[in-house]
Structures are given as structure tokens and as C-alpha cells.
Design a protein around this motif. Structure first.
Motif, PDB file in Angstrom:
ATOM      1  N   UNK A 227       0.855  -1.191   0.000  1.00 55.11           N
ATOM      2  CA  UNK A 227       0.000   0.000   0.000  1.00 55.11           C
ATOM      3  C   UNK A 227       0.886   1.234   0.000  1.00 55.11           C
ATOM      4  N   UNK A 228       0.685   2.093  -0.985  1.00 51.17           N
ATOM      5  CA  UNK A 228       1.508   3.297  -1.076  1.00 51.17           C
ATOM      6  C   UNK A 228       0.634   4.506  -1.293  1.00 51.17           C
ATOM      7  N   UNK A 229       1.166   5.612  -0.803  1.00 47.25           N
ATOM      8  CA  UNK A 229       0.489   6.870  -0.999  1.00 47.25           C
ATOM      9  C   UNK A 229       0.719   7.357  -2.439  1.00 47.25           C
ATOM     10  N   UNK A 230       1.607   6.667  -3.163  1.00 48.75           N
ATOM     11  CA  UNK A 230       1.775   6.983  -4.581  1.00 48.75           C
ATOM     12  C   UNK A 230       3.079   7.668  -4.918  1.00 48.75           C
ATOM     13  N   UNK A 231       4.197   7.180  -4.366  1.00 49.88           N
ATOM     14  CA  UNK A 231       5.497   7.755  -4.738  1.00 49.88           C
ATOM     15  C   UNK A 231       5.885   7.165  -6.093  1.00 49.88           C
ATOM     16  N   UNK A 232       5.855   7.993  -7.118  1.00 48.94           N
ATOM     17  CA  UNK A 232       5.997   7.515  -8.495  1.00 48.94           C
ATOM     18  C   UNK A 232       7.318   6.766  -8.738  1.00 48.94           C
ATOM     19  N   UNK A 233       8.465   7.282  -8.283  1.00 52.14           N
ATOM     20  CA  UNK A 233       9.702   6.523  -8.514  1.00 52.14           C
ATOM     21  C   UNK A 233       9.677   5.161  -7.817  1.00 52.14           C
ATOM     22  N   UNK A 234       9.043   5.084  -6.673  1.00 51.98           N
ATOM     23  CA  UNK A 234       8.939   3.814  -5.939  1.00 51.98           C
ATOM     24  C   UNK A 234       8.070   2.817  -6.691  1.00 51.98           C
ATOM     25  N   UNK A 235       6.993   3.294  -7.295  1.00 51.56           N
ATOM     26  CA  UNK A 235       6.131   2.393  -8.079  1.00 51.56           C
ATOM     27  C   UNK A 235       6.938   1.868  -9.273  1.00 51.56           C
ATOM     28  N   UNK A 236       7.729   2.752  -9.885  1.00 53.03           N
ATOM     29  CA  UNK A 236       8.569   2.313 -11.011  1.00 53.03           C
ATOM     30  C   UNK A 236       9.561   1.246 -10.543  1.00 53.03           C
TER      31      UNK A 236
END
Ligand code: SAH
Ligand code: SF4
Length: 406
Positions: A227-236
């Protein structure tokens, strides 16, 4: 002089071999076996010679200490309050050092939660563990108790994984037995304290360990949710990992204007970039994803918000959605917000369903007094060892104390 200790869960066989310097090669397998079984105190590793146990106790990160074990939901939810890191201030490192391998990380109390879901006619029983990835969180979402407490430190790989192995050990040994629920952990959700993708390398290494059938627990990637708040580099980074884990994104608002307030890090990565990263993860893994949306009365839960959310998630470039979890807000001391009345919650879900989105209202485990996941700080022990007044109160309300630490 800080004591230099090593996180054994972050070591490959060659690195463990170095720590076991001079010992026969099978010792690596023995040490791993103990860690897999949830035994992380070298003194308990009875097939190792006493001198080696003593040496390992000085070399490895300290074992987790269970400060308390409480139950709720008629025995189906179990929380461990785990103290991780070094207890002696002199031997501990803080801040960035805590993850860099210099010294032992400073002592922090965090929670690990086991939620048992007994088998039904339709589906097998599950034992789901909710893990924390940081002590505290720096991202400051105003509705979130963890955010209000601020950031304490990153957890190491082993500190994340031990939350799972500690609970699995109790299931295996029968200290936790829930009718209709397996005696081992079946699912892990990264939904406890902290933002997993703000501690992304430790999170990725923990996922690998949990998934690894040889060195770890052999959990299927599908049974692991981040579950993430949406850190884009982390999703990548998760996309690069290439495992079909479930991605859950905490959305909480359908427009950038509102999300900038509710999830401050949205000012850095707006909704367009977030949806693109989610879509890329989906295309790489083939998994549908989950969105989480807290319902806050008078803030983000009106019909117009539901319509905007439906439009956002059915955009042509949006990821395919497995589920929208609507979470009625649990009250926290710092803001006067609360969940909307039940009919408004149902109406919100109805708007999404009418647009073809699978949406349900989720009621948190852990009783109505305090969520099992997501707002764990309420019981967090401060660095000083003191509990916040609200924390003491919440901790007292957990009905049964089964176990206390040293
Ligand atoms: N940092 C990650 C994971 C931890 S929070 C994230 O934000 O996704 C896990 C979930 O608990 C998130 O969906 C979060 O929004 C939710 N949560 C936080 N505070 C809450 C509250 N007061 N009531 C209900 N859910 C909350
Ligand atoms: Fe951090 Fe998640 Fe809480 Fe936001 S909701 S403050 S990201 S733990």
C-alpha cells in the motif's frame, strides 16, 4: 564507539558465510533455517555451538522483543507490540545510519498485526499479516495518526520480515490458534506504519525474502500487497522488480486540488503521473490494482467527489481497477474529521458501482476502537520510552494481555 551489527535477512549466502567465518558451510543453512522459523535470537539456535551463538549475538542485529501481545475481534486479530533495534543508547545509531549498516538501529516499538479470516464454503482460510516499514512517517497526511507522529527512522529488511516470522512462529507453535485459519502466514500487506516506497530498497528486499522459497517464506507474489500513498519513482522500482504483487494506492481524492491537501506529497507527483506509473506497473505484471479511499465527512465524500472519482478511474489511460476500497475514516486526536453516515458511504459506493467499478466499504479490523492497520501510531512508544496519552488509552482498550516482554 557504535557496535557494528549486521542484518542477517539482508545477507546473501556469501555474506552469511563471512559472518560465520571459519565454520563449516552447512552452518549457513542452519542459521537460515532458524531465521525462517522465526527464531532470531542466536541463544535459541540450539544446534549451533555455544561459542558461535555468543559470537553471532554480538554480530547480528538484536532480535525483536515482544513487549505485548493483544487480541481483538473475538480472537481473530492479534497485535504484537515489537521492540526492534538496540536497547542501549550507546550502542545504537540513529537516522540514516540506522539503514546503512553502521551500528545497530536505535530501539523503536512498532506493531505487527495478524488478521485471521476463517475458511468459508467459498474460500480457504487466510492468515494475513500487516507490517510496518518505518517507525513513524514523514509524509504528513493530515487524517493519519502515523503522519501526525512524524518520522522516527527507517526499518531494516530484517525488521520488516521479523514482523511476519514472529507471528508465523506463534501460529506454528499454537500460541495463536484461530479456528478455520491456517497455522502459517498466507498473505502479507504492507499497510502498517510508514510509507513502504519511502523505504523502497528495504521494502523490495523484504518482498524478495518473503517470496523466496529457498531462503525465505515462499509466499506467492499475489498474496503480497504493497500500500503506497503513490510515490511515483517507488512504483517504477516495484515495476522493475517484475513480481506480480498487488499494488494498492491510497488515493483519497479525485482531483489534484483536493489531493494536494489530503496527501501533501501529491504536490510532487500529481494524479496524471501517478496513474501513468500504476498503468505501467499493471502492464508489466498483468495484475489489476486496488485503490484505497478514506471517506471523510464534508471533505471528500460527497456525491460530486464520487462522480469525479468514477470519471478519473474510468479514463482511457487509467489502470484497470480490481477494487476500490472505501475506508470510513477512523477518528484521530489531531483533526476534527470523521466518517460520513452509513447511507452516504453506501451512496458513494453506489456511484462507483454504477460506473462499472467494483467498490466496497471496508470496515477495519481491530474493533471500532482502533484500526488494525493504517493508524498504528496510537500505540507507538516514543523514543523516550513514554507513551502518548492517547496511546496509553488506546492500548488499554485492547482487552487481553497474553504476553509481556522482559
Ligand atoms: N503509507 C502507506 C501505507 C500505510 S497507511 C499508505 O498511505 O498507503 C495504510 C492505510 O491506512 C492507507 O490507505 C491510509 O490511508 C489508511 N489510513 C490512515 N489513517 C487512517 C484513518 N484515520 N482512518 C482510516 N484509514 C486510515
Ligand atoms: Fe504516511 Fe501513509 Fe499515513 Fe500518509 S497515510 S502519513 S503516507 S502512513
Amino acid at each position: 564507539m557504535a557496535v557494528m551489527t549486521v542484518d542477517p535477512f539482508a545477507c546473501d549466502d556469501a555474506e552469511l558465510g563471512e559472518i560465520l567465518d571459519g565454520e563449516p558451510a552447512y552452518r549457513v543453512r542452519q542459521l537460515r533455517g532458524w531465521l525462517q522459523r522465526g527464531v532470531d535470537d542466536p541463544q535459541e539456535m540450539t544446534d549451533l555451538p555455544a561459542a558461535l551463538r555468543a559470537r553471532l549475538a554480538g554480530r547480528l542485529d538484536p532480535p525483536g522483543r515482544v513487549l505485548a501481545h493483544r487480541t481483538a475481534d473475538g480472537g481473530q486479530t492479534h497485535k504484537l507490540l515489537l521492540e526492534l533495534g538496540a536497547t542501549d543508547a550507546a550502542g545504537s545509531a540513529t537516522g540514516a545510519d540506522a539503514t546503512q549498516g553502521a551500528g545497530s538501529p536505535a530501539a523503536e516499538a512498532i506493531e505487527a498485526v495478524l488478521m485471521g479470516y476463517p475458511r468459508t464454503a467459498e474460500r480457504a482460510g487466510r492468515a494475513t499479516v500487516c507490517v510496518s516499514t518505518q517507525a513513524g512517517c514523514a509524509l504528513g497526511c493530515p487524517f493519519c495518526a502515523t503522519g501526525q507522529a512524524g518520522f522516527r527512522r527507517q526499518l531494516r529488511v530484517g525488521e520488516i520480515v521479523r514482523q511476519v516470522t514472529a507471528l508465523q512462529r506463534r501460529l506454528r507453535e499454537g500460541a495463536i490458534a484461530i479456528p478455520g485459519v491456517p497455522d502459517h502466514v498466507t498473505n502479507v500487506v504492507f499497510m502498517g506504519m510508514g510509507e513502504p516506497l519511502a523505504n523502497v530498497e528495504a521494502t523490495v528486499a523484504a518482498i524478495r525474502w518473503l517470496h523466496d522459497p529457498e531462503r525465505g517464506l515462499g509466499l506467492s507474489a499475489r498474496s503480497i500487497t504493497v500500500s503506497t500513498v503513490g510515490l511515483v519513482p517507488g512504483i517504477a522500482r516495484l515495476t522493475e522488480l517484475g513480481l506480480p504483487i498487488t499494488l494498492a494506492v491510497s488515493l483519497h481524492a479525485p482531483t489534484d486540488a483536493l489531493r494536494d491537501d489530503l496527501v501533501p506529497v501529491n504536490r510532487q507527483f500529481g494524479l496524471d503521473a501517478l496513474l501513468r506509473a500504476c498503468r505501467a506497473h499493471q502492464e508489466a505484471t498483468g495484475r489489476r490494482m486496488t485503490f484505497e479511499y478514506i471517506l471523510i465527512d464534508g471533505v471528500n465524500a460527497q456525491r460530486a467527489h464520487a462522480e469525479q472519482l468514477a470519471a478519473l478511474l474510468t479514463r482511457r489511460d487509467a489502470p484497470r481497477v480490481a477494487h476500490v476500497n472505501l475506508i470510513p475514516m477512523n477518528p484521530t486526536p489531531a483533526v476534527p474529521w470523521h466518517a460520513p453516515p452509513l447511507p452516504d458511504q453506501q451512496a458513494f459506493a453506489g456511484v462507483l458501482q454504477a460506473a462499472g467499478l467494483p467498490a466496497t466499504v471496508r470496515h477495519n479490523r481491530g474493533g471500532d476502537i482502533d484500526a488494525a492497520c493504517g493508524q498504528l501510531y496510537a500505540e507507538q512508544r516514543l523514543g523516550s520510552g513514554r507513551l502518548l496519552p492517547a496511546a496509553q488509552d488506546a492500548w488499554q482498550r485492547w482487552p487481553i494481555q497474553l504476553e509481556t516482554g522482559p
